[in-house]
Design a protein around this motif. Sequence first.
Motif, PDB file in Angstrom:
ATOM      1  N   HIS A 118      41.737  46.688  37.861  1.00 48.83           N
ATOM      2  CA  HIS A 118      40.547  45.844  37.741  1.00 48.83           C
ATOM      3  C   HIS A 118      39.265  46.646  37.876  1.00 48.83           C
ATOM      4  O   HIS A 118      39.238  47.717  38.494  1.00 48.83           O
ATOM      5  CB  HIS A 118      40.582  44.747  38.809  1.00 48.83           C
ATOM      6  CG  HIS A 118      41.747  43.827  38.678  1.00 48.83           C
ATOM      7  ND1 HIS A 118      41.726  42.712  37.872  1.00 48.83           N
ATOM      8  CD2 HIS A 118      42.992  43.885  39.220  1.00 48.83           C
ATOM      9  CE1 HIS A 118      42.899  42.109  37.944  1.00 48.83           C
ATOM     10  NE2 HIS A 118      43.681  42.801  38.757  1.00 48.83           N
ATOM     11  N   ASP A 119      38.210  46.098  37.284  1.00 53.99           N
ATOM     12  CA  ASP A 119      36.857  46.591  37.524  1.00 53.99           C
ATOM     13  C   ASP A 119      36.350  45.872  38.774  1.00 53.99           C
ATOM     14  O   ASP A 119      36.017  44.688  38.722  1.00 53.99           O
ATOM     15  CB  ASP A 119      35.942  46.295  36.336  1.00 53.99           C
ATOM     16  CG  ASP A 119      36.361  47.067  35.087  1.00 53.99           C
ATOM     17  OD1 ASP A 119      36.845  48.202  35.238  1.00 53.99           O
ATOM     18  OD2 ASP A 119      36.212  46.529  33.979  1.00 53.99           O
ATOM     19  N   GLY A 120      36.298  46.572  39.868  1.00 47.56           N
ATOM     20  CA  GLY A 120      36.011  45.935  41.144  1.00 47.56           C
ATOM     21  C   GLY A 120      37.302  45.741  41.919  1.00 47.56           C
ATOM     22  O   GLY A 120      38.395  46.061  41.434  1.00 47.56           O
ATOM     23  N   PRO A 121      37.216  45.224  43.136  1.00 44.52           N
ATOM     24  CA  PRO A 121      38.393  45.111  44.000  1.00 44.52           C
ATOM     25  C   PRO A 121      39.524  44.289  43.391  1.00 44.52           C
ATOM     26  O   PRO A 121      39.291  43.307  42.694  1.00 44.52           O
ATOM     27  CB  PRO A 121      37.834  44.419  45.255  1.00 44.52           C
ATOM     28  CG  PRO A 121      36.382  44.732  45.254  1.00 44.52           C
ATOM     29  CD  PRO A 121      35.972  44.794  43.813  1.00 44.52           C
ATOM     30  N   LEU A 123      57.500  40.927  36.125  1.00 47.75           N
ATOM     31  CA  LEU A 123      56.129  41.314  35.809  1.00 47.75           C
ATOM     32  C   LEU A 123      55.377  41.600  37.094  1.00 47.75           C
ATOM     33  O   LEU A 123      55.518  40.871  38.084  1.00 47.75           O
ATOM     34  CB  LEU A 123      55.407  40.201  35.048  1.00 47.75           C
ATOM     35  CG  LEU A 123      55.882  39.832  33.650  1.00 47.75           C
ATOM     36  CD1 LEU A 123      55.018  38.698  33.100  1.00 47.75           C
ATOM     37  CD2 LEU A 123      55.821  41.041  32.727  1.00 47.75           C
ATOM     38  N   LEU A 124      54.590  42.651  37.081  1.00 50.12           N
ATOM     39  CA  LEU A 124      53.687  42.966  38.171  1.00 50.12           C
ATOM     40  C   LEU A 124      52.345  42.320  37.842  1.00 50.12           C
ATOM     41  O   LEU A 124      51.690  42.676  36.868  1.00 50.12           O
ATOM     42  CB  LEU A 124      53.529  44.480  38.309  1.00 50.12           C
ATOM     43  CG  LEU A 124      52.480  44.982  39.302  1.00 50.12           C
ATOM     44  CD1 LEU A 124      52.856  44.600  40.725  1.00 50.12           C
ATOM     45  CD2 LEU A 124      52.311  46.497  39.176  1.00 50.12           C
ATOM     46  N   LEU A 125      51.942  41.328  38.641  1.00 50.95           N
ATOM     47  CA  LEU A 125      50.711  40.578  38.397  1.00 50.95           C
ATOM     48  C   LEU A 125      49.655  40.925  39.437  1.00 50.95           C
ATOM     49  O   LEU A 125      49.981  41.149  40.609  1.00 50.95           O
ATOM     50  CB  LEU A 125      50.968  39.075  38.460  1.00 50.95           C
ATOM     51  CG  LEU A 125      51.933  38.465  37.454  1.00 50.95           C
ATOM     52  CD1 LEU A 125      52.176  37.001  37.801  1.00 50.95           C
ATOM     53  CD2 LEU A 125      51.399  38.579  36.038  1.00 50.95           C
ATOM     54  N   SER A 126      48.404  40.933  39.021  1.00 51.80           N
ATOM     55  CA  SER A 126      47.316  41.138  39.977  1.00 51.80           C
ATOM     56  C   SER A 126      46.094  40.346  39.537  1.00 51.80           C
ATOM     57  O   SER A 126      45.956  39.960  38.377  1.00 51.80           O
ATOM     58  CB  SER A 126      46.958  42.622  40.088  1.00 51.80           C
ATOM     59  OG  SER A 126      46.337  43.082  38.905  1.00 51.80           O
ATOM     60  N   CYS A 127      45.202  40.114  40.500  1.00 54.22           N
ATOM     61  CA  CYS A 127      43.928  39.460  40.194  1.00 54.22           C
ATOM     62  C   CYS A 127      42.833  40.152  40.989  1.00 54.22           C
ATOM     63  O   CYS A 127      43.110  40.869  41.954  1.00 54.22           O
ATOM     64  CB  CYS A 127      43.971  37.969  40.528  1.00 54.22           C
ATOM     65  SG  CYS A 127      44.037  37.616  42.299  1.00 54.22           S
ATOM     66  N   GLY A 128      41.567  39.926  40.556  1.00 54.55           N
ATOM     67  CA  GLY A 128      40.510  40.650  41.235  1.00 54.55           C
ATOM     68  C   GLY A 128      39.124  40.083  41.047  1.00 54.55           C
ATOM     69  O   GLY A 128      38.931  38.977  40.517  1.00 54.55           O
ATOM     70  N   ASP A 129      38.161  40.893  41.474  1.00 45.39           N
ATOM     71  CA  ASP A 129      36.762  40.494  41.478  1.00 45.39           C
ATOM     72  C   ASP A 129      36.197  40.334  40.067  1.00 45.39           C
ATOM     73  O   ASP A 129      35.173  39.683  39.877  1.00 45.39           O
ATOM     74  CB  ASP A 129      35.949  41.549  42.245  1.00 45.39           C
ATOM     75  CG  ASP A 129      34.576  41.060  42.642  1.00 45.39           C
ATOM     76  OD1 ASP A 129      34.502  40.055  43.365  1.00 45.39           O
ATOM     77  OD2 ASP A 129      33.572  41.665  42.219  1.00 45.39           O
ATOM     78  N   ASP A 130      36.855  40.943  39.072  1.00 48.14           N
ATOM     79  CA  ASP A 130      36.377  40.835  37.699  1.00 48.14           C
ATOM     80  C   ASP A 130      36.788  39.532  37.022  1.00 48.14           C
ATOM     81  O   ASP A 130      36.500  39.322  35.839  1.00 48.14           O
ATOM     82  CB  ASP A 130      36.859  42.036  36.865  1.00 48.14           C
ATOM     83  CG  ASP A 130      38.381  42.190  36.864  1.00 48.14           C
ATOM     84  OD1 ASP A 130      39.078  41.316  37.433  1.00 48.14           O
ATOM     85  OD2 ASP A 130      38.869  43.188  36.315  1.00 48.14           O
ATOM     86  N   GLY A 131      37.468  38.645  37.761  1.00 43.99           N
ATOM     87  CA  GLY A 131      37.857  37.351  37.213  1.00 43.99           C
ATOM     88  C   GLY A 131      39.084  37.385  36.326  1.00 43.99           C
ATOM     89  O   GLY A 131      39.407  36.388  35.681  1.00 43.99           O
TER      90      GLY A 131
END
Length: 365
Positions: free
Chosen positions: A82-85, A100-108
Amino acid sequence: MFGDATNWNEDAYKESILKDREIQTLTVFRTAWPPSSNPNPDTIILASSDGSLTSYSISEIPLGFSDSRAPQVKPNAFLQGHDGPAYDVKFYGNAEEDALLLSCGDDGRIRGWRWEEFMQSQVPVALQGNHIEPIVDMVNPQHKGPWGALSPIPENNAIAVDTQRGSIFSAAGDSCAYCWDVETCKIKMCFKGHLDYLYCIVARNSANQIITGSEDGSARLWDCRSGKCIRVIDSVKDEKFKGFSSSVSCVALDASESWLACGSGRSLSVWNLPASECVSRMCTRASIQDVIFSDNQILAVGAEPVMSRFDINGAVLSQIPSAPQSAFSVSVHPSGVTAVGGYEGLVDIISQFGSHYCTFHCQCV
């Protein structure tokens, strides 16, 4: 007297200072154990404040516990997620070859990569980052304001999954929760009702529900068929708990999905969902930042270097020192081994018997 500066390398010195600062300011926001046929844990995944997703092999980490002398350890795989945390990481699927390896972050964004491809990459770690294309890439919608102006893209603070129905749920900064279709990467449903941004989300798949926690001080149960809120858990309205009001920073369900734990400021409450009642509430010395069930016990970490273990009735069973001065994540492997991550990129691995197995500093790639 002043030393020999003939071979002084200014660039190398600056780089070393920046690296030290980077390590000191790195925060691990989430730890996760990947699906594996091995009954003993070896690999752990971290989502960090630099936007990275990193994999570490526990067997390669020196044994011992120390927050000040913890070794810096290089990851064996790395993604610039991600761009950001990067705030959360989850696995979609229970088989190693299909997960699947999933992630979420500050870039929405919510992004997903094939776990097997991530772990079997032949690209040297130093050259990894964007070497694997995500097969899931979703971004939160922007909202139209006056005269058609678009709002900033709201961040995603947490995700949950329902593999049976092909759904990913996200807790967003626009006070909404979203249900995404894994196949089409499109929004299937939006859950509106909270008055402030969401911190956390968990899927109650047996009832086709989700539970969200918000800055507005409430946790809400939602029906995933209608998208409607079916219950508000709000201790502020209960005279018995006056004075404990705070944002709901973390929620967790037990394996039966009948018990809910809510971390709210310096208090932890336990709710029996079928009976719709709070069965216990305990005060803590510091704000709780993550909570999880382990069998019939509750593990909690927060803004102090301690992992606390409670029973359902709120009794403190143990308090184990942890290396991070402030911890944001606690996760439990099926074997009972626990990981705690937080400030300064520190991660503790604690055995199923409560003793420290190892502690390490994440190394910035």
